[in-house]
Design a protein around this motif. Structure first.
Motif, mmCIF file in Angstrom:
data_model
loop_
_atom_site.group_PDB
_atom_site.id
_atom_site.type_symbol
_atom_site.label_atom_id
_atom_site.label_comp_id
_atom_site.label_asym_id
_atom_site.label_seq_id
_atom_site.Cartn_x
_atom_site.Cartn_y
_atom_site.Cartn_z
ATOM 1 N N LEU A 65 0.837 -1.199 0.000
ATOM 2 C CA LEU A 65 0.000 0.000 0.000
ATOM 3 C C LEU A 65 0.875 1.253 0.000
ATOM 4 N N GLY A 66 1.966 1.188 0.769
ATOM 5 C CA GLY A 66 2.899 2.310 0.771
ATOM 6 C C GLY A 66 3.512 2.545 -0.594
ATOM 7 N N GLU A 67 3.835 1.452 -1.296
ATOM 8 C CA GLU A 67 4.397 1.580 -2.641
ATOM 9 C C GLU A 67 3.356 2.162 -3.600
ATOM 10 N N SER A 68 2.104 1.750 -3.453
ATOM 11 C CA SER A 68 1.035 2.311 -4.295
ATOM 12 C C SER A 68 0.954 3.821 -4.115
ATOM 13 N N LEU A 69 1.023 4.267 -2.872
ATOM 14 C CA LEU A 69 0.919 5.698 -2.597
ATOM 15 C C LEU A 69 2.165 6.451 -3.035
ATOM 16 N N ARG A 70 3.315 5.792 -2.970
ATOM 17 C CA ARG A 70 4.526 6.439 -3.472
ATOM 18 C C ARG A 70 4.421 6.681 -4.977
ATOM 19 N N LEU A 71 3.860 5.702 -5.669
ATOM 20 C CA LEU A 71 3.724 5.812 -7.120
ATOM 21 C C LEU A 71 2.577 6.727 -7.523
ATOM 22 N N GLN A 72 1.541 6.787 -6.701
ATOM 23 C CA GLN A 72 0.365 7.600 -7.042
ATOM 24 C C GLN A 72 -0.222 8.168 -5.756
ATOM 25 N N ALA A 73 0.193 9.362 -5.419
ATOM 26 C CA ALA A 73 -0.167 9.962 -4.133
ATOM 27 C C ALA A 73 -1.674 10.176 -3.984
ATOM 28 N N ASP A 74 -2.399 10.324 -5.100
ATOM 29 C CA ASP A 74 -3.838 10.557 -5.001
ATOM 30 C C ASP A 74 -4.661 9.277 -5.180
ATOM 31 N N PHE A 75 -4.034 8.131 -4.970
ATOM 32 C CA PHE A 75 -4.739 6.845 -5.021
ATOM 33 C C PHE A 75 -5.522 6.713 -3.713
ATOM 34 N N LEU A 76 -6.737 7.225 -3.717
ATOM 35 C CA LEU A 76 -7.491 7.380 -2.477
ATOM 36 C C LEU A 76 -7.823 6.051 -1.818
ATOM 37 N N LEU A 77 -8.199 5.050 -2.604
ATOM 38 C CA LEU A 77 -8.558 3.762 -2.029
ATOM 39 C C LEU A 77 -7.368 3.157 -1.292
#
Length: 763
Positions: free
Chosen positions: A397-409
């Motif tokens: 999940l941290g990697e998802s947010l690093r790649l896309q900070a506005d990935f709200l889910l």
């Protein structure tokens, strides 16, 4: 004679074809490039975007250094709604020619609308460059207004929109955006004036009249909105945007059949840009099967359309047609092994059907194709979660947010995961780190209130509920959140009606269900609470998670037989987390049937070989039943999946040390277990006991005493720790303290094998 004639004829045609091919091959690359571009342009003019895209790709292959075909290809993909391919093409165009202003503008527009906060800032710089050479470019001004709005500068956005309209009064996008800003300022008269001016300024007033109708509908002036739409249709009965708007009006009026007729007309029109309109309204009207059939028809007409396949799969999964969805995706992957979209969707299908390993294989392949896909990392997090690995889930999940900070889910899931961990306060921090453009997103606002509730910040949470109501209206969770807060404060009379109303409105909402039952239980209404569990769970037998929750409540209440019934029902409905089977295994243990428990756990690991929770519990039972080799194998399997799992590290360390294994390895494992033991962890005393006992076996008695003393203080009612301490103290020459530790152990359990060992050393 006939053979000779055939042979001569064949030779003649071969010669003709050879000449034709030779002439074709004699075209220079420049001529071939021009031919492809001209052909593509003709297809664009005809509205045949699929053929146009093919010709633009041919042109790009003919001249790999040319930016123009990539730019035109990107525009074509944008018309087709294929945004991923559009972005790849426009990125290539800008890379080939950074001075291609139109390509730069298009890439900036895409980043401004679809990118994360970093992408938006990149878009801002690109648009400023475009305006440096074309200061009056309306599209660039509008796109820059979008970037400034997304970055939280409404005043700048407003100024750029006004400038765009000054340069081009008929630019409808700018007019609509500016009208929305005026609406947000509660200046409805100004918003309406802007839109009516757009109608007056437009050469083709139809799009502007539709925008005006949408405003009128928002302002509850339905008759006026209907008049605008009907006026357009009187002039052109086939104008698609007006038909779509008319269908929406029918839906608002509850005229579902008429809405379907309007949307069907749109879907059946040649070269329609809204082929899925009819299928979507069928879904809205509750005709899910018909909707899926329509999506299937559209996909069968063009199996190369990935976006259509995606919505078909979503529709199939919504209907529970998992096997059919899997078949479509497997066929697509058979044709293209590296089909990113198909891999991700099939991974989700596998995950839904408890096949986590297959799901992981598809995600791994998808990540080979697109290593920086935030969506792929998010799906990998869900796989870790289903396998009982919350640490791995948080990492992804941290990697998802690093790649896309506005990935709200991903942000909301990360917050929930942290709130369930020892780093609970970090859950709120993650939500507060959301991009500025998302601060008023209802989901984020609601998620933040839930985080405050989880942290016990009830006053702040209740204040946030009131503020949210005044600013955003009655969001779906507010009544439930208010009920939970009142229950937590002990105001049961206020809480119960709120929670009952929330559960009635959303029977599948486990938060409302659990909160209502917990409130009734804590208000000394245990019978009422259990009656609520029975009534609701039996009324909704098809909801697997609800059956699991019901089983959990009956375990807490001691109603084991009823708990088993609900858990078995949950398991039969398909539980991807395997929590129902895990709880049933625990009940088997409780009943003294370790064999049955192990069979359940082995069945889980047969489906998900890296299910951490099942592997750990199975290894513990295998130790208990002296299946030491199997236990060691499973502990090591856990550490491959989760290297910092404290239980596996500790138990494996003890197992290795006490069964003649390497004491050096055992010491390393035990030290790692202590390193990863969170503050306040209930098992820390057992970790200290393991570490102390390994020091004892190594002959390092002073160190052993230190660790075991800490262990006995942390778990004073565990007899084996006292015996271990007694032996270490005896070896260290402290016989009086050793006897006291020995007696403390005997007072708890005199029958342990360690009791006689300690007694022999004390004598």
């Amino acid at each position: 004679m006939r053979l000779a004639e055939i042979s001569n004829t064949t030779r003649l045609w071969v010669a003709i074809l050879s000449v034709a091919l030779l002439v074709g091959c004699m075209k220079s690359p420049e001529e071939q490039y021009a031919t492809y571009m001209e052909s593509a342009a003709a297809f664009v003019a005809e509205g045949d975007h699929t053929s146009a895209a093919l010709q633009f790709r041919n042109a790009a292959r003919t001249d790999p250094e040319a930016a123009e075909p990539q730019y035109q290809l990107a525009k074509t993909y944008l018309e087709m709604g294929r945004l991923q391919e559009c972005y790849r093409a426009i990125r290539e165009a800008v890379s080939l020619d950074p001075d291609h202003t139109d390509a730069t503008l298009l890439m900036a527009q895409i980043l401004a609308r679809l990118g994360d906060s970093d992408d938006v800032r990149v878009a801002e710089g690109m648009l400023e460059n475009v305006l440096g050479s074309r200061p009056d470019d309306v599209e660039a001004l509008f796109a820059l207004a979008v970037t400034r709005a997304r970055l939280g500068s409404r005043e700048d956005a407003e100024a750029f929109l006004e400038q765009a309209l000054e340069n081009a009064p008929d630019h409808l996008q700018s007019a609509v955006a500016l009208a929305r800003i005026r609406l947000s300022q509660d200046d409805r008269e100004a918003a309406e004036e802007i839109l009516r001016d757009a109608v007056a300024e437009s050469e083709d007033e139809r799009p502007a009249r539709i925008a005006l109708a949408q405003f009128l509908l928002f302002d509850s002036r339905v008759d006026e909105a209907t008049g605008e739409i009907d006026g357009i249709l009187r002039g052109d009965e086939d104008y698609i945007p007006a038909l779509l708007a008319r269908g929406l009006l029918h839906l608002r009026a509850g005229e579902t059949d008429l809405a379907e007729v309007a949307y069907r007309r749109v879907a059946d029109m040649p070269d329609t840009t809204h082929p899925t309109a009819y299928a979507r309204v069928l879904a809205v009207n509750g005709k899910a099967s018909e909707s899926t059939a329509e999506f299937q028809r559209l996909y069968d007409a063009d199996p190369s359309d990935r976006s259509m396949r995606t919505v078909l799969i979503v529709s199939m999964l919504r209907e529970g047609e998992t096997d059919a969805a899997e078949a479509v995706l497997t066929n697509a992957i058979a044709e293209n092994d590296r089909d990113f979209d198909a891999r991700l969707q099939r991974s989700e299908v596998y995950l839904r059907s408890n096949r986590a390993e297959l799901a992981r294989a598809d995600v791994d392949t998808a990540l080979e194709v697109q290593p920086t896909s935030a969506q792929a990392h998010y799906l990998l997090a869900k796989i870790h979660e289903a396998s009982g690995n919350p640490t791995g889930a948080r990492q992804e999940l941290g990697e998802s947010l690093r790649l896309q900070a506005d990935f709200l889910l991903a942000r909301l899931d990360m917050a929930q995961s942290l709130l369930r961990s020892v780093s609970r306060r970090s859950g709120l921090d993650v939500l507060d780190e959301a991009p500025e453009s998302q601060k008023n997103d209802p989901k984020l606002v609601s998620g933040r209130i839930w985080a405050q509730i989880a942290l016990g910040d009830y006053d702040d949470a209740m204040a946030a509920v009131a503020t949210t109501r005044s600013q955003l209206g009655e969001l779906p969770d507010l009544r439930l959140q208010e009920g939970v807060i009142e229950a937590a404060r002990g105001n049961h009379a206020k809480a119960e009606p709120l929670l009952e109303a929330s559960l009635e409105a959303a029977p599948q909402d486990l938060r409302a269900f659990n909160a209502l039952v917990a409130t009734q239980m804590s208000n000394e209404q245990a019978d009422t609470g259990l009656a609520t569990v029975r009534r609701h769970a039996n009324a909704h037998r098809q909801l697997g998670p609800l059956q699991l929750a019901a089983g959990t409540w009956f375990i807490r209440a001691g109603g084991i037989d009823e708990a088993r019934d609900y858990l078995e029902r949950s398991s039969a409905l398909g539980d991807p987390t395997q929590q129902a089977e895990m709880l049933l295994a625990r009940l088997d243990e409780r009943d003294g049937d370790d064999e049955a428990a192990m069979e359940r756990l082995q069945a889980i690991t047969a489906k998900q070989s890296n299910h951490v929770g099942a592997l750990v519990r199975l290894a513990v039972l295998q130790e208990k039943t002296e299946q030491f080799d199997d236990a060691e194998t499973n502990y090591r399997a856990v550490l491959i999946a989760v290297p910092e799992n404290v239980t596996a590290l500790n138990n494996l360390a003890y197992l290795v040390a006490t069964r003649g294994g390497s004491l050096d390895e055992a010491l390393t494992l035990a030290q790692r277990a202590r390193e990863h033991s969170p503050t306040g962890y209930v098992g820390t005393a057992m970790v200290e006991d393991t570490l102390g006992w390994i020091h004892y076996l190594r002959g390092s008695y002073p160190n052993a005493v230190l660790n075991l003393q800490t262990a006995s203080e942390g778990a004073p009612k565990v007899a084996v720790i006292h015996y271990h301490l007694a032996m270490a103290q005896a070896k260290n020459g402290n016989r009086e303290t050793a006897r006291a530790s020995y007696e403390a152990g005997r007072a708890i359990d005199p029958d342990l094998p360690e009791a006689s060992e300690a007694e022999d050393l004390i004598r």
